[in-house]
Design an enzyme around this catalytic site. Structure first.
Site, PDB file in Angstrom:
ATOM      1  N   GLU A 291       0.833  -1.206   0.000  1.00 59.09           N
ATOM      2  CA  GLU A 291       0.000   0.000   0.000  1.00 59.09           C
ATOM      3  C   GLU A 291       0.865   1.253   0.000  1.00 59.09           C
ATOM      4  O   GLU A 291       0.679   2.150   0.809  1.00 59.09           O
ATOM      5  CB  GLU A 291      -0.967  -0.012   1.186  1.00 59.09           C
ATOM      6  CG  GLU A 291      -1.998  -1.118   1.095  1.00 59.09           C
ATOM      7  CD  GLU A 291      -3.024  -1.103   2.223  1.00 59.09           C
ATOM      8  OE1 GLU A 291      -2.735  -0.510   3.274  1.00 59.09           O
ATOM      9  OE2 GLU A 291      -4.102  -1.695   2.042  1.00 59.09           O
TER      10      GLU A 291
ATOM     11  N   GLU B 168      -5.759  -7.341  -1.532  1.00 62.99           N
ATOM     12  CA  GLU B 168      -6.452  -7.385  -0.243  1.00 62.99           C
ATOM     13  C   GLU B 168      -7.886  -7.000  -0.509  1.00 62.99           C
ATOM     14  O   GLU B 168      -8.152  -5.945  -1.076  1.00 62.99           O
ATOM     15  CB  GLU B 168      -5.883  -6.356   0.757  1.00 62.99           C
ATOM     16  CG  GLU B 168      -4.552  -6.694   1.347  1.00 62.99           C
ATOM     17  CD  GLU B 168      -4.110  -5.652   2.395  1.00 62.99           C
ATOM     18  OE1 GLU B 168      -4.970  -5.005   3.010  1.00 62.99           O
ATOM     19  OE2 GLU B 168      -2.898  -5.488   2.550  1.00 62.99           O
TER      20      GLU B 168
END
Ligand SMILES: *[C@@H]1O[C@H](CO)[C@@H](O)[C@H](O)[C@H]1NC(C)=O
Ligand SMILES: *[C@@H]1O[C@H](CO)[C@@H](O)[C@H](O)[C@H]1NC(C)=O
Ligand SMILES: *[C@@H]1O[C@H](CO)[C@@H](O)[C@H](O)[C@H]1NC(C)=O
Ligand SMILES: *[C@@H]1O[C@H](CO)[C@@H](O)[C@H](O)[C@H]1NC(C)=O
Length: 955
Positions: free
Chosen positions: A175, A271
């Site tokens: 991320e 995710e």
């Protein structure tokens, strides 16, 4: 819930699974093993749906047990797991081995930064002291992470699929996003080079957290770029019961439809919300762990499948425990996460829902080359009639048999009612109205159905089916198709080219649907039916269609690799055929009837190592009744146990010598939060990064100091007690997200000039803040004293330039002593520093008192007891420790729980929400003595006691 579990019966079966993968690998050479195009990943040239679910090895100490969790994933139809690692904390090799043993692929996501609600996002404590922010190409950070990541990438390389390991992809950063810190292209380039140099040949990946919004960091430095999605918590929260009307539309972003992402890569989600994190004292407005329902998976997962997602990782499959202080302040001890498998390793409805979706995708090769055809034009598409507006996205197999997948859901996602509808489906036999034989289909609120058209099942083709496909597999030349729908729902299925075949309908028992058959389009076999229980429809000699309701589908276990289909059972871990013997291992919660479809040469069933008789049924299955041996186990009564206790704050006594303590005398820091003090009073500066931190400030009174203002940082939910000599003068039991607090204290007695005073601060370190955004130093939010001052009665400041501060945290600080339990397991309480939490500590001299007696005033005490367990290996009875209900009227106290030396709980009496602490079987001695230690910290002069304490089975 009590389960009988086959811990012991697996060996041979697991090798079978692993060997199959190895065989597959032999005929391939290095980097050509894993390839991809704009549709999907390919392994040895064969397209695969990557259906993965996240597990963190570090949240489950005890490598042997990873296998146990992995088997549950494998059984659900997952073929891959996402994976994180903590620096120097656990050997990834063992984790890879466990995955390989069970026959799962691994997408390795080792950092350098992992986020994951881990303290400092996985960064080691000493990174507090580096120059500048992290997650960039600055020298200090580069020097810090490079040795770690080089090593991890090398280990990963050794475990790649082309070298016989399970790893099929490597994520380079996590991320790495946001506009605040800015994108550091050099950092991305370095990570790419390190991976290449380490010998990584599998595709590299990255997961953008804000992709749909605006960023595509890393896109030029990885092979298969993807993104993360947590739609339901955004849309459900803060009001979990209301979904916004446009939730589907909002969640429809796909990189394929945004030209800047269309890069000849498969659609990858690294995710996706399988649950959500839970904060300290979340308050009633946030959804609870169990309030996160399988509807999220039905609606939002399928929405993503409709956008051609072929790499999909659910976060989390199983969350585990934030044992031993490993959490960031975002989470309490449990990392249950509302995951598919509960913290105690019990299967939730969400597991079963994910399982039937995974099984469908795994048995649908056409899905791997399907692409949505009417994005943005899907309102009422393909609908013949409907009582409410429906959104139907059609995904067409572009390269195979032109199969079509129709994803049907309500246009208004907030709608909770049930709608009637009929479809106009374009099939290879023309446009057909479904249902053809009258009646209508129904769709519940918060449901999504995948209707297939021209869909291949074994040797046959479904012209269409409104009931969803669970699986299809060919056994002994017979195609077995399993379809499901909600209990009692009307469904319609047509099979191509078998309309002239004899057929029979077999209903199983009292609960079955009625099936109406007509020839429909002449050569096709068309049937209308209601999905109730199990019904089998046999068509000709080589086709059986099983019609199930959802509940029955949940407990259906196809094993495509080994040509076995089993109806029934809480969990079937594995099934394999060897000659005439079918070996099945599984977990049962009650006497269960298994209906088995397997090759005809099988005449013997071996279930968990025992031979069980099978009898043929009218359904054509072989039926076996299996009974778990749920042995009575009595848990010890902790309230009645013998406890010994000792004072854990001897530091308060006048005679206490802190000559051994670390002197806090640093006068500069790399921390951007510049303190107000002249010496740095941040614990991280002195190597203490977790648990309770103790400060002792030595003062010589000057002029009658009357007030003390003290500003502490501990992280969200932190608590503290402040003492003037032996007297507690302030305490605080924490508040959600309140990371720091300034106390203005009126000292009970003004100081007299010349007197010596020690200000003792006992404070929590809740873990470091994460550093979620690129190139930032959020993780450096300090833990310790930010500022303090004394004032006199007339308000003038007193300068204590000669004050001496000392600090204690865990024994040894960064040179932590306990190598087994790792650097975070202990904090700085006297008892922790002296090993009182360890099983081997001799407490014979301690006096008898129990945590149910507790303390009558502020302070901290350690309580020790032992208890015996006798839980046979053949059963898996999850065990938790239960503490009193959370109440704001409780006297403020905290309890730290140690089981056999492992810290498995931090409890906060008025903050919560956690009162039950799961103790995994890897920590417990199930066959003998266990040591339970509770450190009770009464924050205020009200004292503290546990009003109750018990061991309980989880259900
Ligand atoms: C919208 O979808 C329908 C199919 O339901 C199709 O017939 C029509 O051509 C599409 N219109 C556009 C503009 O794509
Ligand atoms: C379908 O049609 C064939 C021949 O046209 C016939 O033999 C068969 O019985 C029909 N089946 C049904 C279920 O009506
Ligand atoms: C066993 O587990 C299944 C699946 O969770 C559940 O539906 C069933 O009610 C359970 N039975 C018992 C006796 O606990
Ligand atoms: C100080 O440390 C030494 C060695 O580590 C130990 O022997 C001694 O008891 C300690 N003294 C105090 C007052 O804790």
């Amino acid at each position: 819930m009590l389960l009988s579990q086959a811990f012991l019966a697996f060996g041979a079966l697991m090798q079978g699974a692993a060997a199959m993968h190895l065989e597959q690998r032999q005929n391939s050479s290095n980097s050509s093993v894993v390839t991809w195009d704009d549709h999907s990943l390919m392994i040895n040239g064969e397209r695969v749906m990557i259906y993965s679910a996240e597990v963190h090895g570090f949240r489950y100490p005890g490598a042997a047990s990873w296998i146990e969790v992995f088997q549950k994933l494998k059984a659900a139809g997952f073929n891959t797991r996402g994976h994180f690692n903590l620096d120097g904390f656990r050997d990834p090799e063992a984790f890879f081995d466990a995955a390989k043993t069970v026959g799962l692929y691994v997408i390795s996501r080792p950092g350098p930064y992992i986020n994951a609600e881990a303290s400092s996002g996985g960064f080691p404590g000493w990174l507090q002291r580096i120059e500048g922010p992290a997650r960039n190409s600055l020298q200090a950070y580069t020097d810090a992470y490079l040795p770690y990541i080089t090593k991890i990438f090398e280990i990963t390389a050794r475990n790649q699929i082309d070298r016989g390991g399970p790893v099929i992809a490597l994520q380079l950063e996590n991320e790495y996003d946001e506009i605040v810190g800015g994108e550091d292209f050099e950092y991305e380039r370095i990570l790419e080079i390190v991976a290449v140099d380490a010998g990584i040949t599998v595709p590299t990946t990255h997961n953008g957290a804000l992709a749909a919004a605006f960023t595509n960091f890393f896109i030029n430095h990885v092979d298969i770029w993807g993104y993360d999605g947590y739609p339901a918590t955004k849309t459900i929260c803060p009001n979990k019961d209301t979904w916004p009307a446009d939730a589907i539309k909002q969640n429809q972003w796909a990189m394929h439809i945004d030209s800047k992402y269309n890069r000849g890569q498969p659609m990858a989600i690294y995710e996706f919300e399988g649950g959500f994190k839970q904060a300290w004292n979340p308050g009633p407005q946030l959804f609870s762990v169990t309030g996160h329902r399988s509807q999220v998976m039905v609606v939002f997962f399928k929405n993503k499948y409709s956008m051609a997602t072929t790499i999909f990782n659910i976060y989390m499959a199983w969350g585990g425990t934030n044992w031993g202080n490993l959490a960031s302040p975002d989470c309490y001890t449990s990392y249950d996460f509302g995951a598919l498998i509960s913290e105690e390793r019990l299967l939730r409805n969400k597991y079963y829902e994910a399982k039937i979706q995974a099984q469908f995708l795994q048995s649908s090769p056409a899905f791997l080359t399907a692409f949505p055809q009417n994005i943005g034009n899907n309102t009422m598409a393909y609908v013949a009639s409907a009582s409410d507006s429906l959104t139907i996205t059609m995904s067409l197999d572009l390269e195979g048999q032109a199969s079509k997948f129709f994803f049907a859901r309500h246009t208004d996602a907030s709608y909770m009612g049930e709608s009637n509808y009929s479809l106009l489906l374009p099939t290879s036999h023309g446009d057909l109205k479904v249902p053809q034989l009258g009646g209508h289909l129904t769709l519940r609120g918060r449901d999504t159905k995948i209707h297939v058209v021209d869909y291949k099942v074994g040797h046959h083709t479904l012209l269409y089916s409104s009931a969803e496909v669970l699986t299809s597999l060919v056994i002994d030349g017979v195609t077995n198709v399993v379809l499901y729908g909600d209990h009692g729902q009307l469904h319609k299925t047509a099979v191509m080219g078998v309309g002239n075949k004899c057929y029979s309908v077999v209903e199983s028992g009292n609960e079955s649907g009625t099936v109406h058959v007509s020839n429909g389009t002449g050569t096709d076999f068309v049937m209308n039916y209601r999905t109730i229980g199990t019904t089998a429809v046999k068509i000709g000699k080589d086709l059986v269609i099983y019609l199930l309701d959802r509940k029955t589908a949940y407990l259906t276990w196809p094993n495509i690799e080994n040509n076995v289909l089993i109806f029934g059972g809480y969990l079937i871990r594995s099934a394999s055929v060897d000659g005439s013997i079918l070996s099945v291992s599984g977990d049962l919660n009650t006497t269960t009837s298994l209906d088995i479809v397997c090759p005809s040469q099988v005449n013997t069933l071996n279930f968990n190592g025992r031979t069980v008789e099978m009898t043929p049924t009218r359904l054509g299955t072989k039926r076996a009744s299996v009974t778990p041996n749920l042995i009575d186990v009595v848990l010890p009564d902790l309230a009645a146990a013998s406890w010994r206790s000792a004072d854990s704050l001897p530091e308060l006594s006048v005679g206490y010598h802190d000559s051994n303590w670390t002197v806090a005398d640093a006068n500069k820091t790399t921390n951007p939060d510049t303190p107000e003090t002249s010496v740095i009073l941040y614990s991280g500066e002195y190597g203490y990064h977790c648990g309770v931190i103790l400060w002792r400030g030595h003062f010589n009174a000057v002029v009658g100091e009357e007030r003390l203002s003290l500003h502490l940082y501990g992280g969200g939910g932190f608590g503290f007690s402040i003492y003037d000599n032996e007297k507690v003068v302030e305490s605080w039991n924490g508040r959600r997200y309140e990371a720091n607090r300034k106390s203005d204290i009126i000292l009970p007695e003004a100081w007299k000039a010349g007197e010596d005073h020690v200000i003792t601060v006992v404070q929590d370190h809740m873990g470091y803040r994460m550093s979620w955004t690129a190139n930032t130093a959020l993780f450096k939010e300090p833990r310790g004293i930010f500022g303090y001052n004394f004032t006199t009665s007339n308000g003038s400041l007193v300068n204590h330039a000669d004050a001496v501060w000392k600090v204690q945290g865990n024994l040894g600080g960064e040179g932590h002593v306990d190598q087994i339990r790792g650097p975070y397991n202990e904090g700085g309480l006297y008892g922790e520093r002296h090993g009182w939490h360890l099983p081997e500590f001799p407490d014979v001299d301690w006096h008898q008192s129990s945590p149910l007696d507790g303390l009558s005033t502020a302070g901290a005490r350690f309580y020790r007891t032992t208890f015996n367990l006798a839980v046979p290996d053949s059963v898996d009875y999850p065990i938790s420790l239960r503490l009193p209900a959370i109440s704001s009227s409780n006297p403020p106290y905290r309890a730290i729980i140690f089981v056999n030396g492992y810290q498995f709980g931090r409890y906060a009496s008025s903050l919560g929400p956690q009162t039950r602490f799961a103790i995994p079987p890897t920590i417990l001695n199930r066959h003998g003595k266990n040591t339970l230690v509770i450190a009770l910290w009464a924050l205020s002069e009200k004292g503290a006691r546990l009003s109750s304490l018990s061991l309980e089975f989880d259900s």
